[in-house]
Design an enzyme around this catalytic site. Structure first.
Site, short mmCIF file in Angstrom:
data_model
loop_
_atom_site.label_atom_id
_atom_site.label_comp_id
_atom_site.label_asym_id
_atom_site.label_seq_id
_atom_site.Cartn_x
_atom_site.Cartn_y
_atom_site.Cartn_z
N ARG A 39 0.83 -1.22 0.00
CA ARG A 39 0.00 0.00 0.00
C ARG A 39 0.86 1.25 0.00
NH1 ARG A 39 -4.07 -0.73 4.81
NH2 ARG A 39 -4.82 1.30 4.09
N ASP A 66 -3.13 7.87 3.62
CA ASP A 66 -2.20 8.31 2.57
C ASP A 66 -1.87 9.79 2.77
OD1 ASP A 66 -5.10 8.27 0.50
OD2 ASP A 66 -4.08 10.10 1.14
N HIS A 90 -6.85 8.16 11.67
CA HIS A 90 -6.45 6.74 11.68
C HIS A 90 -4.97 6.57 11.38
CE1 HIS A 90 -10.93 5.63 11.00
NE2 HIS A 90 -10.64 5.89 12.25
N CYS A 122 8.82 -1.11 21.39
CA CYS A 122 9.18 0.01 22.30
C CYS A 122 8.55 1.33 21.86
CB CYS A 122 10.71 0.14 22.38
SG CYS A 122 11.48 0.81 20.89
N CYS A 150 15.54 -1.59 20.01
CA CYS A 150 15.28 -2.80 20.84
C CYS A 150 15.17 -4.08 20.02
CB CYS A 150 13.96 -2.61 21.61
SG CYS A 150 12.49 -2.78 20.57
N GLY A 170 -16.59 10.78 0.53
CA GLY A 170 -15.98 9.48 0.23
C GLY A 170 -15.80 8.57 1.43
N THR A 171 -16.82 8.55 2.32
CA THR A 171 -16.73 7.60 3.41
C THR A 171 -18.05 6.85 3.55
OG1 THR A 171 -16.26 7.25 5.77
CG2 THR A 171 -17.36 9.32 5.18
N ASN A 226 -20.75 11.72 -2.32
CA ASN A 226 -20.52 10.28 -2.44
C ASN A 226 -21.43 9.77 -3.54
OD1 ASN A 226 -20.44 7.44 -1.99
ND2 ASN A 226 -19.84 7.81 0.13
N PRO A 227 -20.90 8.91 -4.45
CA PRO A 227 -21.79 8.41 -5.51
C PRO A 227 -22.95 7.58 -4.97
CG PRO A 227 -19.49 7.91 -6.00
CD PRO A 227 -19.54 8.43 -4.61
C1 BV8 Z 1 -11.86 2.43 18.60
C2 BV8 Z 1 -6.35 2.50 9.33
C3 BV8 Z 1 -11.96 2.43 20.94
C4 BV8 Z 1 -5.78 1.14 9.08
C5 BV8 Z 1 -8.72 2.13 9.76
C6 BV8 Z 1 -15.39 -4.33 18.51
C7 BV8 Z 1 -14.07 -4.38 18.99
C8 BV8 Z 1 -13.23 -3.28 18.88
C9 BV8 Z 1 -13.68 -2.12 18.29
C10 BV8 Z 1 -14.98 -2.12 17.82
C11 BV8 Z 1 -15.84 -3.18 17.92
N1 BV8 Z 1 -17.03 -2.84 17.37
C12 BV8 Z 1 -16.95 -1.58 16.91
C13 BV8 Z 1 -15.73 -1.15 17.19
C14 BV8 Z 1 -15.20 0.14 16.90
C15 BV8 Z 1 -14.43 0.01 15.58
C16 BV8 Z 1 -15.44 0.08 14.44
O1 BV8 Z 1 -16.01 1.13 14.21
N2 BV8 Z 1 -15.64 -1.04 13.75
C17 BV8 Z 1 -16.59 -1.05 12.66
C18 BV8 Z 1 -16.07 -2.01 11.57
C19 BV8 Z 1 -17.93 -1.47 13.20
N3 BV8 Z 1 -13.55 1.15 15.59
C20 BV8 Z 1 -12.33 1.00 16.08
O2 BV8 Z 1 -11.82 -0.06 16.42
C21 BV8 Z 1 -11.56 2.30 16.23
N4 BV8 Z 1 -11.05 2.39 17.56
O3 BV8 Z 1 -13.06 2.40 18.51
O4 BV8 Z 1 -11.17 2.50 19.79
C22 BV8 Z 1 -12.21 0.98 21.22
C23 BV8 Z 1 -11.12 0.17 21.50
C24 BV8 Z 1 -11.34 -1.16 21.83
C25 BV8 Z 1 -12.65 -1.67 21.85
C26 BV8 Z 1 -13.73 -0.86 21.51
C27 BV8 Z 1 -13.51 0.46 21.18
C28 BV8 Z 1 -10.40 2.34 15.28
C29 BV8 Z 1 -10.88 2.22 13.85
C30 BV8 Z 1 -9.73 2.54 12.90
C31 BV8 Z 1 -9.50 1.38 11.96
N5 BV8 Z 1 -8.47 1.76 10.99
N6 BV8 Z 1 -7.76 2.53 8.93
C32 BV8 Z 1 -5.53 0.90 7.62
O5 BV8 Z 1 -5.80 1.78 6.78
O6 BV8 Z 1 -5.02 -0.19 7.31
S1 BV8 Z 1 -10.32 2.14 9.25
C33 BV8 Z 1 -10.42 2.24 7.55
O7 BV8 Z 1 -11.78 1.93 7.17
C34 BV8 Z 1 -10.25 3.62 7.00
O8 BV8 Z 1 -9.29 4.37 7.68
C35 BV8 Z 1 -11.60 4.25 7.14
O9 BV8 Z 1 -11.69 4.98 8.31
C36 BV8 Z 1 -12.50 3.10 7.39
C37 BV8 Z 1 -13.76 3.18 6.59
O10 BV8 Z 1 -13.42 3.27 5.28
P1 BV8 Z 1 -13.95 4.51 4.40
O11 BV8 Z 1 -12.92 5.56 4.44
O12 BV8 Z 1 -15.32 4.90 4.76
O13 BV8 Z 1 -13.90 3.79 3.05
P2 BV8 Z 1 -14.89 2.67 2.56
O14 BV8 Z 1 -14.12 1.81 1.62
O15 BV8 Z 1 -15.60 2.04 3.70
O16 BV8 Z 1 -15.95 3.51 1.75
C38 BV8 Z 1 -15.54 4.29 0.66
C39 BV8 Z 1 -16.68 5.22 0.35
O17 BV8 Z 1 -16.26 6.05 -0.71
C40 BV8 Z 1 -17.94 4.50 -0.11
O18 BV8 Z 1 -19.06 5.08 0.52
C41 BV8 Z 1 -17.96 4.79 -1.62
O19 BV8 Z 1 -19.30 4.91 -2.10
C42 BV8 Z 1 -17.28 6.11 -1.69
N7 BV8 Z 1 -16.62 6.40 -2.96
C43 BV8 Z 1 -16.07 5.52 -3.83
N8 BV8 Z 1 -15.54 6.21 -4.88
C44 BV8 Z 1 -15.73 7.54 -4.62
C45 BV8 Z 1 -16.41 7.65 -3.39
N9 BV8 Z 1 -16.76 8.84 -2.86
C46 BV8 Z 1 -16.42 9.95 -3.57
N10 BV8 Z 1 -15.76 9.92 -4.73
C47 BV8 Z 1 -15.41 8.74 -5.29
N11 BV8 Z 1 -14.77 8.71 -6.47
#
Ligand code: BV8
Length: 260
Positions: free
Chosen positions: A78, A111, A126, A137, A163, A203-204, A229-230
Site C-alpha cells: 500500500r 495516505d 487513523h 518500544c 530494541c 468518500g466515506t 458520495n456516488p
Molecule cells: C476504537 C487504518 C476504541 C488502518 C482504519 C469491537 C471491537 C473493537 C472495536 C470495535 C468493535 N465494534 C466496533 C468497534 C469500533 C471500531 C469500528 O467502528 N468497527 C466497525 C467495523 C464497526 N472502531 C475501532 O476499532 C476504532 N477504535 O473504537 O477505539 C475501542 C477500543 C477497543 C474496543 C472498543 C472500542 C479504530 C478504527 C480505525 C481502523 N483503521 N484505517 C488501515 O488503513 O489499514 S479504518 C479504515 O476503514 C479507514 O481508515 C476508514 O476509516 C475506514 C472506513 O473506510 P472509508 O474511508 O469509509 O472507506 P470505505 O471503503 O468504507 O468507503 C468508501 C466510500 O467512498 C464509499 O461510501 C464509496 O461509495 C465512496 N466512494 C467511492 N468512490 C468515490 C467515493 N466517494 C467519492 N468519490 C469517489 N470517487
C-alpha cells in the site's frame, strides 16, 4: 486555481448557497477521496494477493501478532501504491478552497495525497502509512524502507535499532484507540463551527467509529452537512444535502461555483 470550465457536474443550488454562505468548512474525508487517484477504497474488493482477506481483519493487532511479515507485506504494497499515484482533482480543489474559506480537513485516510495536493491536514484520525514505529518500544522508525515493486506475500518488517523489535505502520488498527492529538484536534475543529458553516463529508461509508460520528457532531454545532458520495451510506440520513457524484468532479465544481 480550479476554473469554471473544469466543472461538468451540476450542483444542487442549495449546496452552492450553503458553501457560499459559510465562513468555515470542515472537510471529513474517507477512502473515496483517494479512489480517483487509483487507491482502492477500504470496502472495494481487495486485489491480488489479498483478495481473499477482509481489510478489517488484516488491520488488527491480532493479524499482526499472528504473522507480522504477512501484514507488513500488505502495508508495504500500500505504501508503494500510494507513492506511485498522484493527488486527484478533488484533492487539488480542496487545496484551492483553502484560499476562499477557512478549511479544516479531518481525514480517515492514511495516505498523504491531501498534503501532496497542497492542503494542510488538521488530523489523520487513523494515522499515516508513512509514520513507522517499533511495535515493541514505540520508537519512531525514520530509516528509508525498501518497498516491493510487485506485491509480495511476506516481507520481514524492518527491525527497530533501539530494541530489535518489529517495525509496524503508524496506522490505527481496529480495536486501537485513536491518537489523542488527532482526537483533540478534530474536537477543536468541530467546536469552532457555527451555524452557517459547512461540513463536507467526502468518500466515506460511515461505518467505522468514532470517525463516523463526526458529521453528527458538526451538525450539532449548527453546521450544514453535505455528503459527497456516488452512493448512499450509513450516515446519509444525518446529512442535510447529498451530491451523488465522485469527489474529483464534485469538489472542483464546488470551488468553481465559488469563484465563477
Ligand atoms: C476504537 C487504518 C476504541 C488502518 C482504519 C469491537 C471491537 C473493537 C472495536 C470495535 C468493535 N465494534 C466496533 C468497534 C469500533 C471500531 C469500528 O467502528 N468497527 C466497525 C467495523 C464497526 N472502531 C475501532 O476499532 C476504532 N477504535 O473504537 O477505539 C475501542 C477500543 C477497543 C474496543 C472498543 C472500542 C479504530 C478504527 C480505525 C481502523 N483503521 N484505517 C488501515 O488503513 O489499514 S479504518 C479504515 O476503514 C479507514 O481508515 C476508514 O476509516 C475506514 C472506513 O473506510 P472509508 O474511508 O469509509 O472507506 P470505505 O471503503 O468504507 O468507503 C468508501 C466510500 O467512498 C464509499 O461510501 C464509496 O461509495 C465512496 N466512494 C467511492 N468512490 C468515490 C467515493 N466517494 C467519492 N468519490 C469517489 N470517487
Amino acid at each position: 486555481m480550479t476554473t469554471p470550465d473544469e466543472s461538468t457536474i451540476a450542483l444542487p443550488a442549495e449546496v452552492l448557497t450553503a458553501v457560499q454562505g459559510a465562513r468555515r468548512v470542515l472537510v471529513l474525508t474517507g477512502a473515496g477521496m483517494s479512489a480517483e487517484s487509483g487507491v482502492p477504497t477500504f470496502r472495494d474488493a481487495q486485489s491480488g494477493l489479498w483478495e481473499h482477506f477482509d481489510p478489517s481483519q488484516l488491520a488488527t493487532q491480532e493479524a499482526w501478532g499472528e504473522d507480522p511479515p504477512f501484514v507488513w507485506a500488505w502495508y508495504a504494497w500500500r505504501m508503494q501504491l500510494v507513492r506511485d499515484v498522484d493527488p486527484n482533482a478533488g484533492h487539488r480543489a480542496l487545496a484551492d478552497l483553502a484560499a476562499l474559506r477557512e478549511v479544516m480537513i479531518v481525514t480517515q485516510n492514511v495516505d498523504d495525497l491531501h498534503e501532496r495536493a497542497g492542503s494542510s491536514v488538521t488530523a489523520h484520525v487513523h494515522g499515516r502509512l508513512g509514520e513507522l514505529r517499533c511495535a515493541d518500544c514505540g520508537a519512531p522508525y525514520t530509516a528509508e524502507v525498501s518497498l516491493p515493486v510487485e506485491p509480495m506475500e511476506r516481507i520481514d518488517p524492518p527491525t527497530c535499532p533501539e530494541c530489535e523489535g518489529d517495525v509496524r505502520p503508524g496506522v490505527v488498527w481496529f480495536g486501537e484507540m485513536l491518537p489523542d492529538a488527532a482526537v483533540a484536534a478534530t474536537d477543536a475543529a468541530i467546536d469552532t463551527l457555527e451555524p452557517g458553516d459547512v461540513a463536507l463529508v467526502v468518500g466515506t461509508s460511515g461505518v467505522v467509529y468514532p470517525a463516523a460520528g463526526y458529521p453528527a457532531m458538526a451538525r450539532a454545532e449548527g453546521a450544514t452537512v453535505i455528503e459527497i458520495n456516488p452512493t448512499e451510506t450509513e450516515i446519509s440520513d444525518m446529512c442535510d444535502h447529498h451530491v451523488r457524484g465522485p469527489a474529483a468532479e464534485v469538489l472542483p465544481a464546488l470551488v468553481a461555483g465559488l469563484t465563477g
